[in-house]
Design a protein around this motif. Structure first.
Motif, mmCIF file in Angstrom:
data_model
loop_
_atom_site.group_PDB
_atom_site.id
_atom_site.type_symbol
_atom_site.label_atom_id
_atom_site.label_comp_id
_atom_site.label_asym_id
_atom_site.label_seq_id
_atom_site.Cartn_x
_atom_site.Cartn_y
_atom_site.Cartn_z
ATOM 1 N N SER A 71 74.052 -3.156 -2.131
ATOM 2 C CA SER A 71 73.349 -3.660 -0.945
ATOM 3 C C SER A 71 71.930 -4.112 -1.249
ATOM 4 O O SER A 71 71.234 -4.610 -0.375
ATOM 5 N N LYS B 271 75.820 -10.663 4.412
ATOM 6 C CA LYS B 271 75.705 -9.761 5.551
ATOM 7 C C LYS B 271 75.629 -8.308 5.096
ATOM 8 O O LYS B 271 75.142 -7.442 5.829
ATOM 9 N N LYS B 272 76.104 -8.044 3.884
ATOM 10 C CA LYS B 272 76.072 -6.684 3.350
ATOM 11 C C LYS B 272 74.756 -6.360 2.649
ATOM 12 O O LYS B 272 74.511 -5.213 2.282
ATOM 13 N N LEU C 130 71.078 -5.402 2.289
ATOM 14 C CA LEU C 130 70.113 -4.667 3.113
ATOM 15 C C LEU C 130 68.690 -4.764 2.580
ATOM 16 O O LEU C 130 67.727 -4.672 3.348
ATOM 17 N N PRO D 200 68.013 -13.004 7.668
ATOM 18 C CA PRO D 200 68.147 -12.318 8.963
ATOM 19 C C PRO D 200 67.212 -11.116 9.071
ATOM 20 O O PRO D 200 66.729 -10.589 8.061
ATOM 21 N N SER D 201 66.990 -10.676 10.272
ATOM 22 C CA SER D 201 66.081 -9.560 10.526
ATOM 23 C C SER D 201 66.614 -8.234 10.004
ATOM 24 O O SER D 201 65.867 -7.259 9.897
ATOM 25 N N SER D 202 67.875 -8.188 9.637
ATOM 26 C CA SER D 202 68.483 -6.945 9.158
ATOM 27 C C SER D 202 68.099 -6.595 7.727
ATOM 28 O O SER D 202 68.292 -5.462 7.278
ATOM 29 N N ILE D 203 67.542 -7.562 6.993
ATOM 30 C CA ILE D 203 67.191 -7.352 5.588
ATOM 31 C C ILE D 203 65.723 -6.942 5.457
ATOM 32 O O ILE D 203 64.854 -7.466 6.143
ATOM 33 N N LYS D 204 65.464 -6.006 4.544
ATOM 34 C CA LYS D 204 64.098 -5.606 4.227
ATOM 35 C C LYS D 204 63.735 -6.169 2.857
ATOM 36 O O LYS D 204 64.537 -6.109 1.926
ATOM 37 N N CYS E 163 62.609 -11.102 9.025
ATOM 38 C CA CYS E 163 62.828 -9.749 8.521
ATOM 39 C C CYS E 163 61.499 -9.055 8.196
ATOM 40 O O CYS E 163 60.464 -9.694 8.063
#
Length: 291
Positions: free
Chosen positions: A97, A115-116, A118, A142-146, A172
């Motif tokens: 990830s 999408k996986k 992170l 996307p906002s889901s990734i740091k 993000c």
């Protein structure tokens, strides 16, 4: 601390991808006798356009990272699209990830994000080449990734002010480590400084990956102390004001006298204080980290 290191190959045409798996020797992630496939790495990482697995910047970073967490580094070529395909092949071999790289390898890591994904560890990200900006793929994340950026203060391919502008527009959450007096290759004088600072970069990245829940503290500075012959880490702070992008005492003195204006950050909505002329100033005392 002792580490485990092993060379492996990932099936790929026309020839296999050469990889190095490194991990803490005493950890559960280390290779066991008789195993052909390594455990899942915490980070899949690759080098720059002209680099190799044996390049100083790669060796230093992976050495510092693998003290704490396992890392799988792979050898690529100079073609960006080909590097992305190789990234995908390695990720099929080992689902992970967190991906990353340095220079062109960092661009490839961003383009490979799924999408996986992170986390992204971007070392010496080449934000611009002349007047050409390479920011769109960052803005599309996307906002889901740091994301953590690790940038040399003197990196000619990643101006710090331009990076801040891009970070403000990214969806993000981002962190930033600035390496004082380092260039695009993370070189710092003297040679011993390059080695120790590079290892500490990897160590900081591993610690960030293990605990990046604190989104209020996202700025840090890594520097070399000639007097103590140690690499120093400021720790994470809550403001951009950890950087003074100049090395002259005169400029520093003038900076403290310059008018200060406030700037609204889109990253967390806080008001940031930026110097009007030469940069950003902080009174935070650095922590000395021996490495």
């Amino acid at each position: 601390m002792e580490k485990s290191s092993r060379s492996i190959q990932v099936k790929y045409l026309p020839k296999a991808i050469q990889c190095t798996f490194e991990s803490p020797a005493t950890s559960s992630e280390a290779f066991k006798d008789g195993e052909d496939v390594p455990p899942a790495p915490a980070l899949i990482f690759t080098h720059g356009a002209k680099g190799k697995l044996t390049s100083d910047a790669m060796v230093n970073f992976s050495s510092g990272f693998s003290v704490l967490l396992p890392i799988l580094s792979f050898q690529g070529n100079m073609n960006l699209k080909s590097r992305v395909k190789m990234f995908n092949a390695v990720m099929e071999y080992h689902i992970c990830s967190c991906t990353g790289g340095r220079s062109m390898g960092a661009r490839a890591a961003v383009m490979t994000a799924t999408k996986k994904t992170l986390h992204l560890v971007l070392v010496s990200y080449p934000l611009h080449a002349g007047d050409q900006m390479r920011d769109q793929i960052l803005l599309d994340l996307p906002s889901s990734i740091k994301v953590v950026f690790m940038i040399g203060e003197r990196d000619s391919m990643c101006n710090l002010e331009k990076l801040e502008a891009v970070r403000d527009e990214m969806k993000c959450k981002t962190w930033r480590v600035v390496v004082k007096n380092a260039d695009h290759g993370m070189n710092v004088k003297p040679k011993v400084a390059t080695t120790k600072v590079g290892k500490l970069c990897g160590n900081i990245a591993a610690k960030w990956l293990s605990n990046c829940d604190d989104e209020e503290h996202s700025e840090g500075v890594l520097s070399w102390d000639d007097e103590t012959q140690t690499a120093e880490w400021s720790g994470w702070t809550s403001t951009m004001g950890t950087i003074i992008p100049t090395t002259s005492k005169k400029a520093l003195t003038e900076a403290t006298k310059s008018p200060v204006r406030t700037q609204k950050s889109k990253r967390n909505g806080e008001t940031l204080r930026r110097d009007g002329d030469t940069g950003l100033i902080s009174k935070r005392t650095r922590k000395r980290v021996k490495i």
